[in-house]
Design a protein around this motif. Structure first.
Motif, PDB file in Angstrom:
ATOM      1  N   MET A  91     -27.678  -0.845 -85.068  1.00  0.00           N
ATOM      2  CA  MET A  91     -26.738   0.113 -84.643  1.00  0.00           C
ATOM      3  C   MET A  91     -25.376  -0.566 -84.078  1.00  0.00           C
ATOM      4  O   MET A  91     -25.297  -1.933 -83.535  1.00  0.00           O
ATOM      5  CB  MET A  91     -27.278   0.566 -83.354  1.00  0.00           C
ATOM      6  N   GLY A  92     -24.187   0.200 -83.895  1.00  0.00           N
ATOM      7  CA  GLY A  92     -23.101  -0.279 -83.501  1.00  0.00           C
ATOM      8  C   GLY A  92     -23.233  -0.101 -81.802  1.00  0.00           C
ATOM      9  O   GLY A  92     -23.958   0.373 -81.298  1.00  0.00           O
ATOM     10  N   PRO A  93     -22.083  -0.722 -81.262  1.00  0.00           N
ATOM     11  CA  PRO A  93     -22.149  -0.724 -79.586  1.00  0.00           C
ATOM     12  C   PRO A  93     -22.260   0.691 -79.146  1.00  0.00           C
ATOM     13  O   PRO A  93     -22.995   0.926 -78.102  1.00  0.00           O
ATOM     14  CB  PRO A  93     -20.769  -1.081 -79.292  1.00  0.00           C
ATOM     15  N   GLU A  94     -21.601   1.720 -79.486  1.00  0.00           N
ATOM     16  CA  GLU A  94     -21.636   3.015 -79.001  1.00  0.00           C
ATOM     17  C   GLU A  94     -22.948   3.689 -79.318  1.00  0.00           C
ATOM     18  O   GLU A  94     -23.689   4.361 -78.385  1.00  0.00           O
ATOM     19  CB  GLU A  94     -20.552   3.916 -79.580  1.00  0.00           C
ATOM     20  N   GLN A  95     -23.483   3.366 -80.474  1.00  0.00           N
ATOM     21  CA  GLN A  95     -24.862   3.790 -80.713  1.00  0.00           C
ATOM     22  C   GLN A  95     -25.882   3.299 -79.907  1.00  0.00           C
ATOM     23  O   GLN A  95     -26.973   3.944 -79.403  1.00  0.00           O
ATOM     24  CB  GLN A  95     -25.051   3.490 -82.225  1.00  0.00           C
ATOM     25  N   ARG A  96     -25.763   1.935 -79.737  1.00  0.00           N
ATOM     26  CA  ARG A  96     -26.942   0.928 -78.906  1.00  0.00           C
ATOM     27  C   ARG A  96     -26.627   1.628 -77.263  1.00  0.00           C
ATOM     28  O   ARG A  96     -27.550   1.960 -76.429  1.00  0.00           O
ATOM     29  CB  ARG A  96     -26.488  -0.062 -78.673  1.00  0.00           C
ATOM     30  N   ARG A  97     -25.508   1.905 -76.811  1.00  0.00           N
ATOM     31  CA  ARG A  97     -25.200   2.920 -75.594  1.00  0.00           C
ATOM     32  C   ARG A  97     -25.950   4.133 -75.565  1.00  0.00           C
ATOM     33  O   ARG A  97     -26.795   4.327 -74.457  1.00  0.00           O
ATOM     34  CB  ARG A  97     -23.688   2.841 -75.216  1.00  0.00           C
ATOM     35  N   GLU A  98     -25.955   5.017 -76.561  1.00  0.00           N
ATOM     36  CA  GLU A  98     -26.441   6.226 -76.548  1.00  0.00           C
ATOM     37  C   GLU A  98     -28.041   5.876 -76.708  1.00  0.00           C
ATOM     38  O   GLU A  98     -28.805   6.843 -75.750  1.00  0.00           O
ATOM     39  CB  GLU A  98     -26.318   6.818 -77.877  1.00  0.00           C
ATOM     40  N   ALA A  99     -28.578   5.155 -77.499  1.00  0.00           N
ATOM     41  CA  ALA A  99     -29.963   4.801 -77.557  1.00  0.00           C
ATOM     42  C   ALA A  99     -30.631   4.319 -75.950  1.00  0.00           C
ATOM     43  O   ALA A  99     -31.696   4.900 -75.773  1.00  0.00           O
ATOM     44  CB  ALA A  99     -30.117   3.590 -78.702  1.00  0.00           C
ATOM     45  N   ARG A 100     -29.896   3.435 -75.510  1.00  0.00           N
ATOM     46  CA  ARG A 100     -30.320   3.006 -74.216  1.00  0.00           C
ATOM     47  C   ARG A 100     -30.270   4.160 -73.212  1.00  0.00           C
ATOM     48  O   ARG A 100     -31.482   4.211 -72.475  1.00  0.00           O
ATOM     49  CB  ARG A 100     -29.236   1.940 -73.541  1.00  0.00           C
ATOM     50  N   ALA A 101     -29.241   5.061 -72.862  1.00  0.00           N
ATOM     51  CA  ALA A 101     -29.393   6.064 -72.434  1.00  0.00           C
ATOM     52  C   ALA A 101     -30.284   7.238 -72.347  1.00  0.00           C
ATOM     53  O   ALA A 101     -30.878   7.407 -71.673  1.00  0.00           O
ATOM     54  CB  ALA A 101     -27.824   6.657 -72.287  1.00  0.00           C
ATOM     55  N   LEU A 102     -30.626   7.237 -73.704  1.00  0.00           N
ATOM     56  CA  LEU A 102     -31.705   8.283 -74.066  1.00  0.00           C
ATOM     57  C   LEU A 102     -33.063   7.652 -73.743  1.00  0.00           C
ATOM     58  O   LEU A 102     -34.049   8.434 -73.266  1.00  0.00           O
ATOM     59  CB  LEU A 102     -31.676   8.679 -75.651  1.00  0.00           C
ATOM     60  N   PHE A 103     -33.218   6.387 -74.037  1.00  0.00           N
ATOM     61  CA  PHE A 103     -34.577   5.698 -73.688  1.00  0.00           C
ATOM     62  C   PHE A 103     -34.737   5.881 -72.355  1.00  0.00           C
ATOM     63  O   PHE A 103     -35.962   6.090 -71.826  1.00  0.00           O
ATOM     64  CB  PHE A 103     -34.307   4.235 -74.110  1.00  0.00           C
ATOM     65  N   PHE A 104     -33.830   5.358 -71.491  1.00  0.00           N
ATOM     66  CA  PHE A 104     -34.037   5.452 -70.153  1.00  0.00           C
ATOM     67  C   PHE A 104     -34.265   6.889 -69.558  1.00  0.00           C
ATOM     68  O   PHE A 104     -35.102   6.977 -68.770  1.00  0.00           O
ATOM     69  CB  PHE A 104     -32.886   4.622 -69.084  1.00  0.00           C
ATOM     70  N   LYS A 105     -33.610   7.820 -70.228  1.00  0.00           N
ATOM     71  CA  LYS A 105     -33.726   9.288 -69.776  1.00  0.00           C
ATOM     72  C   LYS A 105     -35.397   9.775 -70.088  1.00  0.00           C
ATOM     73  O   LYS A 105     -35.865  10.288 -69.098  1.00  0.00           O
ATOM     74  CB  LYS A 105     -32.722   9.981 -70.261  1.00  0.00           C
ATOM     75  N   MET A 106     -35.612   9.313 -71.191  1.00  0.00           N
ATOM     76  CA  MET A 106     -36.823   9.823 -71.759  1.00  0.00           C
ATOM     77  C   MET A 106     -38.081   8.754 -71.064  1.00  0.00           C
ATOM     78  O   MET A 106     -39.189   9.354 -71.241  1.00  0.00           O
ATOM     79  CB  MET A 106     -36.981   9.667 -73.201  1.00  0.00           C
ATOM     80  N   ARG A 107     -37.803   7.833 -70.596  1.00  0.00           N
ATOM     81  CA  ARG A 107     -38.739   7.012 -69.951  1.00  0.00           C
ATOM     82  C   ARG A 107     -39.879   7.956 -69.136  1.00  0.00           C
ATOM     83  O   ARG A 107     -41.185   7.764 -69.139  1.00  0.00           O
ATOM     84  CB  ARG A 107     -38.235   5.953 -69.163  1.00  0.00           C
ATOM     85  N   GLY A 108     -39.391   8.617 -68.198  1.00  0.00           N
ATOM     86  CA  GLY A 108     -40.276   9.391 -67.264  1.00  0.00           C
ATOM     87  C   GLY A 108     -40.556  11.085 -67.722  1.00  0.00           C
ATOM     88  O   GLY A 108     -41.115  11.632 -66.816  1.00  0.00           O
ATOM     89  N   MET A 109     -40.116  11.257 -68.945  1.00  0.00           N
ATOM     90  CA  MET A 109     -40.574  12.478 -69.568  1.00  0.00           C
ATOM     91  C   MET A 109     -41.996  12.576 -70.173  1.00  0.00           C
ATOM     92  O   MET A 109     -42.412  11.612 -70.697  1.00  0.00           O
ATOM     93  CB  MET A 109     -39.621  13.089 -70.600  1.00  0.00           C
ATOM     94  N   THR A 110     -42.454  13.839 -70.133  1.00  0.00           N
ATOM     95  CA  THR A 110     -43.695  14.160 -71.010  1.00  0.00           C
ATOM     96  C   THR A 110     -43.064  14.053 -72.432  1.00  0.00           C
ATOM     97  O   THR A 110     -42.203  14.343 -72.673  1.00  0.00           O
ATOM     98  CB  THR A 110     -44.220  15.327 -70.723  1.00  0.00           C
ATOM     99  N   PRO A 111     -44.458  14.000 -73.220  1.00  0.00           N
ATOM    100  CA  PRO A 111     -43.881  14.097 -74.964  1.00  0.00           C
ATOM    101  C   PRO A 111     -43.122  15.451 -75.219  1.00  0.00           C
ATOM    102  O   PRO A 111     -42.501  15.380 -76.068  1.00  0.00           O
ATOM    103  CB  PRO A 111     -45.437  13.897 -75.455  1.00  0.00           C
TER     104      PRO A 111
END
Length: 152
Positions: A91-111
Motif C-alpha cells: 500500500m501507499g502511505p495514504e492507503q496505510r493511514r486509512e488501513a490503520r485508522a480502520l484497523f483501530f476503529k474496528m478493534r473494539g467492534m463486534t463482527p
C-alpha cells in the motif's frame, strides 16, 4: 524510513535469512522438528531475534505479547495475518493511514459492526472517506503502529 517500514524490512530480511540458512542446511522437504535441528540451524533461527531482543529493551513486552498471540493463533488465522501484511506492504502511505485508522476503529467492534463499517466504507465517496479519516485518524495516531506478524 519510519519505524513501521524499518520493522517490516527487518522482519522480511529475517525471514529471508532464516529461510535461506535452513534451505542451505537441509532440503526443503527434509526439515526436521525443532528438537531434531542441529545446534547450527537453531542458532541461525534464534540469533536475529536474540539480537533484536537485546538491542530493544523497550520493545520486549510488545515482542513477548505478539509471540504469545501468534502461538495461540490457528494456522488459518496465521495465514490470514500473513496475507494482510503482504497487502499492507504494497500500500501507499495514504492507503496505510486509512488501513490503520480502520484497523483501530474496528478493534473494539463486534463482527457485525465491522461488516457494517466495511459496507459503509465501500459506499463512501473519496470526500466522505477524507472526512471520516479527519474524525477518526487522530484517535489512532496515539496508538503504536501495527506490528508485522512473526514469520512462522
Amino acid at each position: 524510513m519510519n519505524k513501521t517500514n524499518i520493522r517490516l524490512s527487518f522482519l522480511l530480511a529475517l525471514g529471508l535469512l532464516c529461510g535461506n540458512a535452513l534451505a542451505q542446511a537441509a532440503p526443503a522437504g527434509n526439515l526436521p522438528e525443532w528438537d531434531k535441528l542441529t545446534p547450527q540451524q537453531r542458532e541461525t533461527l534464534i540469533s536475529p531475534m536474540r539480537d533484536r531482543w537485546n538491542s530493544s529493551p523497550e520493545e520486549r513486552a510488545r515482542m513477548f505479547e505478539h509471540a504469545n498471540r501468534w502461538k495461540s493463533m490457528t494456522p488459518e488465522q496465521r495465514q490470514q495475518a500473513r496475507k494482510g501484511m503482504r497487502r499492507f506492504e504494497h500500500m501507499g502511505p495514504e492507503q496505510r493511514r486509512e488501513a490503520r485508522a480502520l484497523f483501530f476503529k474496528m478493534r473494539g467492534m463486534t463482527p457485525e459492526q465491522r461488516q457494517q463499517l466495511r459496507n459503509q466504507w465501500g459506499k463512501m465517496t473519496p470526500e466522505q472517506r477524507r472526512e471520516w479519516m479527519d474524525k477518526n485518524a487522530s484517535k489512532q495516531d496515539d496508538m503504536p503502529p501495527i506490528p508485522p506478524p512473526p514469520r512462522n
